[in-house]
Design a protein around this motif. Structure first.
Motif, PDB file in Angstrom:
ATOM      1  N   THR A 212      -7.972 -10.772   6.507  1.00 55.30           N
ATOM      2  CA  THR A 212      -7.951  -9.522   6.005  1.00 55.30           C
ATOM      3  C   THR A 212      -6.855  -9.360   7.323  1.00 55.30           C
ATOM      4  OG1 THR A 212      -9.716  -8.772   5.034  1.00 55.30           O
ATOM      5  CG2 THR A 212      -7.410  -7.624   5.099  1.00 55.30           C
ATOM      6  N   ALA A 213      -5.039  -9.032   6.537  1.00 59.08           N
ATOM      7  CA  ALA A 213      -4.443  -8.910   7.613  1.00 59.08           C
ATOM      8  C   ALA A 213      -4.054  -7.344   7.150  1.00 59.08           C
ATOM      9  CB  ALA A 213      -3.258  -9.592   7.692  1.00 59.08           C
ATOM     10  N   LEU A 214      -3.211  -6.566   8.378  1.00 61.16           N
ATOM     11  CA  LEU A 214      -2.538  -5.656   7.646  1.00 61.16           C
ATOM     12  C   LEU A 214      -1.013  -5.782   7.885  1.00 61.16           C
ATOM     13  CD1 LEU A 214      -3.283  -2.961   5.865  1.00 61.16           C
ATOM     14  CD2 LEU A 214      -3.556  -1.865   8.108  1.00 61.16           C
ATOM     15  N   GLN A 215      -0.207  -5.280   7.368  1.00 59.45           N
ATOM     16  CA  GLN A 215       1.262  -5.538   8.665  1.00 59.45           C
ATOM     17  C   GLN A 215       2.271  -4.170   8.120  1.00 59.45           C
ATOM     18  OE1 GLN A 215       3.364  -9.295   6.417  1.00 59.45           O
ATOM     19  NE2 GLN A 215       1.757 -10.383   7.491  1.00 59.45           N
ATOM     20  N   LEU A 216       2.450  -3.753   8.969  1.00 57.55           N
ATOM     21  CA  LEU A 216       3.779  -2.954   9.422  1.00 57.55           C
ATOM     22  C   LEU A 216       5.113  -3.365   9.412  1.00 57.55           C
ATOM     23  CD1 LEU A 216       4.244   0.513   9.387  1.00 57.55           C
ATOM     24  CD2 LEU A 216       4.147  -0.187  11.727  1.00 57.55           C
ATOM     25  N   LEU A 217       5.121  -3.178   8.291  1.00 59.96           N
ATOM     26  CA  LEU A 217       6.879  -3.544   7.830  1.00 59.96           C
ATOM     27  C   LEU A 217       8.364  -2.438   8.077  1.00 59.96           C
ATOM     28  CD1 LEU A 217       6.985  -5.533   4.309  1.00 59.96           C
ATOM     29  CD2 LEU A 217       6.091  -6.412   6.780  1.00 59.96           C
ATOM     30  N   THR A 218       9.687  -3.035   8.988  1.00 55.91           N
ATOM     31  CA  THR A 218      10.152  -2.082   9.492  1.00 55.91           C
ATOM     32  C   THR A 218      11.955  -2.086   8.453  1.00 55.91           C
ATOM     33  OG1 THR A 218      10.149  -1.959  11.260  1.00 55.91           O
ATOM     34  CG2 THR A 218       8.525  -0.378  10.412  1.00 55.91           C
ATOM     35  N   ARG A 219      12.390  -1.818   8.357  1.00 52.19           N
ATOM     36  CA  ARG A 219      13.532  -1.572   8.675  1.00 52.19           C
ATOM     37  C   ARG A 219      14.652  -2.186   9.651  1.00 52.19           C
ATOM     38  NH1 ARG A 219      14.116  -3.681   3.166  1.00 52.19           N
ATOM     39  NH2 ARG A 219      14.158  -1.946   1.572  1.00 52.19           N
TER      40      ARG A 219
ATOM     41  N   MET B 138       0.452  -0.949   0.125  1.00 53.06           N
ATOM     42  CA  MET B 138       0.320   0.203   0.120  1.00 53.06           C
ATOM     43  C   MET B 138       0.312   1.115   0.231  1.00 53.06           C
ATOM     44  SD  MET B 138      -3.207  -1.254   2.835  1.00 53.06           S
ATOM     45  CE  MET B 138      -3.660   0.732   2.692  1.00 53.06           C
ATOM     46  N   GLU B 139       2.093   1.255   0.643  1.00 57.69           N
ATOM     47  CA  GLU B 139       2.576   2.269   1.194  1.00 57.69           C
ATOM     48  C   GLU B 139       4.428   2.211   1.726  1.00 57.69           C
ATOM     49  OE1 GLU B 139       2.642   6.311   4.192  1.00 57.69           O
ATOM     50  OE2 GLU B 139       0.774   5.700   3.550  1.00 57.69           O
ATOM     51  N   THR B 140       4.673   3.206   1.099  1.00 57.71           N
ATOM     52  CA  THR B 140       6.211   2.596   1.389  1.00 57.71           C
ATOM     53  C   THR B 140       7.087   3.789   1.105  1.00 57.71           C
ATOM     54  OG1 THR B 140       8.378   0.976   1.449  1.00 57.71           O
ATOM     55  CG2 THR B 140       7.117   1.526  -0.268  1.00 57.71           C
ATOM     56  N   ASP B 141       8.251   3.836   2.357  1.00 53.63           N
ATOM     57  CA  ASP B 141       9.539   4.629   1.970  1.00 53.63           C
ATOM     58  C   ASP B 141      11.039   4.287   1.209  1.00 53.63           C
ATOM     59  OD1 ASP B 141      10.562   4.482   4.164  1.00 53.63           O
ATOM     60  OD2 ASP B 141      11.108   6.094   5.107  1.00 53.63           O
ATOM     61  N   TYR B 142      10.533   3.040   1.235  1.00 49.47           N
ATOM     62  CA  TYR B 142      11.387   1.866   1.270  1.00 49.47           C
ATOM     63  C   TYR B 142      12.595   1.529   2.557  1.00 49.47           C
ATOM     64  CZ  TYR B 142       9.667   2.618  -3.611  1.00 49.47           C
ATOM     65  OH  TYR B 142       8.621   2.313  -4.139  1.00 49.47           O
ATOM     66  N   ASP B 143      13.605   2.820   3.257  1.00 52.82           N
ATOM     67  CA  ASP B 143      14.175   3.168   3.988  1.00 52.82           C
ATOM     68  C   ASP B 143      14.002   2.946   5.252  1.00 52.82           C
ATOM     69  OD1 ASP B 143      16.138   3.630   2.028  1.00 52.82           O
ATOM     70  OD2 ASP B 143      15.538   5.949   1.923  1.00 52.82           O
ATOM     71  N   HIS B 144      12.425   2.870   5.757  1.00 56.27           N
ATOM     72  CA  HIS B 144      12.628   2.981   6.762  1.00 56.27           C
ATOM     73  C   HIS B 144      10.855   1.942   7.159  1.00 56.27           C
ATOM     74  CE1 HIS B 144      14.279   6.432   7.088  1.00 56.27           C
ATOM     75  NE2 HIS B 144      14.326   6.755   8.228  1.00 56.27           N
ATOM     76  N   TYR B 145       9.944   2.190   6.513  1.00 61.85           N
ATOM     77  CA  TYR B 145       8.651   1.750   6.653  1.00 61.85           C
ATOM     78  C   TYR B 145       7.782   1.245   5.243  1.00 61.85           C
ATOM     79  CZ  TYR B 145       5.323   5.432   4.882  1.00 61.85           C
ATOM     80  OH  TYR B 145       4.758   6.303   4.201  1.00 61.85           O
ATOM     81  N   ALA B 146       7.085  -0.034   5.420  1.00 59.07           N
ATOM     82  CA  ALA B 146       6.431  -0.481   4.610  1.00 59.07           C
ATOM     83  C   ALA B 146       4.550  -0.289   5.019  1.00 59.07           C
ATOM     84  CB  ALA B 146       6.598  -1.509   2.989  1.00 59.07           C
ATOM     85  N   ILE B 147       3.430  -0.246   4.254  1.00 56.74           N
ATOM     86  CA  ILE B 147       2.289  -1.283   4.852  1.00 56.74           C
ATOM     87  C   ILE B 147       2.110  -1.723   4.252  1.00 56.74           C
ATOM     88  CG2 ILE B 147       0.186  -0.177   5.438  1.00 56.74           C
ATOM     89  CD1 ILE B 147       1.157   2.279   6.396  1.00 56.74           C
TER      90      ILE B 147
END
Length: 178
Positions: A136-143, A114-123
């Protein structure tokens, strides 16, 4: 008037369906997105997740892309007494930045960034299309394993827009295991 009611109901259903479309990251760059991510928060209506969410720790996922543009994910989940490894492959679905995979029992999963800044987070949004229990799942990924309060707040504001509730949220604690 009674003739117009079914048409009005159909039009409202179409509007609701259009409004439910999940946004994706514009100009998605697979090279920037590839690499190691921590799953720092997850919200899901999956009954298995809801039973286990208070006992879970932050897994690590390594994401790469095949020459065909498919997503290969290697996950390592710290469990009570061991580290569980999973490998998933999501193929391009024909729609930009949307991927489809087949998991156990031939059940389908749809994945999109859905959204990412590539360096810090992705949703990341995932839909598990199962005949017995769709979820349904929503995940917050972080570097990094730490997540800022602002980023967590942003993630929490997205939860109700995906048809999930805050009680379905797990903020996963760091793990030095695995």
């Amino acid at each position: 008037m009674t003739v117009a009611l079914p048409s009005l109901a159909l039009a409202l259903l179409c509007l609701l369906r259009a409004g439910a479309e999940v946004p994706v990251q514009p100009d998605f760059d697979t090279e920037k997105f590839a690499g190691m991510w921590y799953v720092t928060a997850t919200a899901s209506n999956c009954s298995i997740f809801l039973k286990m969410k208070d006992k879970m720790k932050s897994p690590i996922t390594t994401i790469s892309f095949t020459p065909e543009g498919d997503v290969a994910m290697k996950l390592v989940w710290p469990l009570l007494d061991k580290c569980q490894k999973f490998e998933l492959l999501f193929q391009q679905s024909g729609q930009a930045r949307r991927y489809t995979g087949t998991c156990e029992a031939q059940e389908k999963r749809d994945l999109l960034v859905m959204e990412t800044d590539y360096d810090h987070y992705a949703i990341v949004h995932e839909v598990h299309r199962s005949e017995t229990e769709p979820s349904t799942a929503l995940q917050l990924l972080t570097r990094e394993q730490d997540v800022s309060p602002q980023l967590l707040q942003k993630f929490m504001e997205l939860i109700p827009t995906m048809g999930l509730t805050k009680d379905m949220l797990a903020i996963l604690p760091k793990s030095g295991e695995c």
